[in-house]
Design an enzyme around this catalytic site. Structure first.
Site, short mmCIF file in Angstrom:
data_model
loop_
_atom_site.label_atom_id
_atom_site.label_comp_id
_atom_site.label_asym_id
_atom_site.label_seq_id
_atom_site.Cartn_x
_atom_site.Cartn_y
_atom_site.Cartn_z
N MET A 1 23.54 -21.57 19.74
CA MET A 1 22.58 -21.68 19.73
C MET A 1 21.10 -20.13 19.46
O MET A 1 21.89 -19.94 21.38
CB MET A 1 21.80 -23.13 20.98
CG MET A 1 23.15 -24.20 20.24
SD MET A 1 22.60 -25.35 21.39
CE MET A 1 22.30 -24.48 22.81
N ILE B 1 28.43 -24.66 26.20
CA ILE B 1 29.33 -23.14 26.85
C ILE B 1 27.88 -22.33 26.94
O ILE B 1 27.13 -22.08 26.25
CB ILE B 1 29.78 -22.65 25.44
CG1 ILE B 1 31.00 -23.03 25.43
CG2 ILE B 1 30.35 -21.03 25.87
CD1 ILE B 1 31.84 -22.60 24.66
N GLY C 1 20.15 -18.57 24.68
CA GLY C 1 20.51 -18.98 24.12
C GLY C 1 22.59 -18.90 23.81
O GLY C 1 23.10 -18.47 25.80
N SER C 2 22.82 -20.00 22.94
CA SER C 2 23.77 -20.11 24.11
C SER C 2 25.30 -21.32 23.14
O SER C 2 24.89 -21.04 21.63
CB SER C 2 24.32 -20.95 24.36
OG SER C 2 22.91 -22.17 24.27
N ARG C 3 26.07 -22.04 23.20
CA ARG C 3 27.36 -22.44 21.93
C ARG C 3 27.25 -24.04 22.35
O ARG C 3 27.56 -24.50 23.82
CB ARG C 3 28.37 -21.33 21.97
CG ARG C 3 28.63 -22.07 20.42
CD ARG C 3 30.58 -21.07 20.40
NE ARG C 3 31.43 -21.17 21.17
CZ ARG C 3 32.52 -21.23 20.72
NH1 ARG C 3 32.52 -19.45 20.88
NH2 ARG C 3 33.86 -21.39 21.35
#
Length: 218
Positions: free
Chosen positions: A101, A157, A187-189
């Site tokens: 993301m 995450i 922003g991440s996952r």
């Protein structure tokens, strides 16, 4: 037909639906922008602050947006907006689908299936960029859902900028498919592990929409 969903109340500002957990970041930014704009006619210093402060406030509003979704039908739907970063078979027979993301995506995550939350575990870690392999050791929240497909694991995450994961619901909560379950700031996952025997219906590089994109194939 898409089912209706319930969730805890969300804030709003100027007609924009905002994600729960946005206030610590958003309110000071909007207050600074409003104050500098109010004083800009009388103060050159305030005018200099008003432009970047207003731009930052607008960016925060965009980042923390929380749009309504018509929830798709399917056994497993995407928990996150973003791009499929990797699809990896796991040693235990499961398949991990990792969704990256960016700061431009909606960062409210949704339940991939209906079921009961059996575990919500926060694990401390680093903050390397979420697109790096080393991000697997980042700060994260590990979810487990008891569903019609058995145990489903999902991992939020944190990334280099995203340093706060905000779960919305506790262990023991029953959730509907597509229901909002948490937020990752910036922003991440998000990783989801499909059980053995469940085929993947997305591919690396494909864009996903939380609650809309189907992850598995019949």
């Amino acid at each position: 037909m898409p089912h209706s969903q319930t969730s805890a109340p969300r804030g709003s500002l100027a007609g924009v639906r905002l994600a729960r957990g946005a206030s610590p970041w958003l309110l000071p930014t909007v207050a600074t922008a409003a104050l500098s704009l109010a004083r800009s006619r009388r103060s050159g210093a305030a005018k200099a602050v008003a432009v970047p402060a207003t731009a930052l406030a607008a960016g925060m509003l965009w980042f923390f947006r929380d749009p309504e979704r018509d929830i798709a039908q399917g056994r497993v739907i995407s928990p996150a907006d973003g791009v499929v970063q990797s699809i990896m078979p796991w040693k235990d027979g499961r398949t991990r689908v990792a969704i990256f993301m960016s700061p431009l995506n909606v960062h409210v995550n949704r339940a991939p299936l209906a079921g009961t939350v059996t575990s919500v575990k926060h694990i401390p870690g680093g903050f390397v960029p979420a697109f790096n392999k080393e991000s697997e050791n980042n700060e994260r929240v590990v979810w487990h859902f008891d569903t019609e497909l058995g145990d489903i694991e999902m991992v939020q995450i944190a990334g280099a900028v995203a340093r706060r994961i905000v779960p919305y619901i506790p262990q023991g909560t029953k959730v509907e498919q597509g229901e909002r379950i948490g937020l990752i700031r910036f922003g991440s996952r998000v990783d989801i592990y499909l059980p053995e025997g469940v085929d993947v219906d997305v591919e690396v590089g494909q864009k996903t929409v939380a609650g809309v994109t189907r992850i598995d194939r019949d």
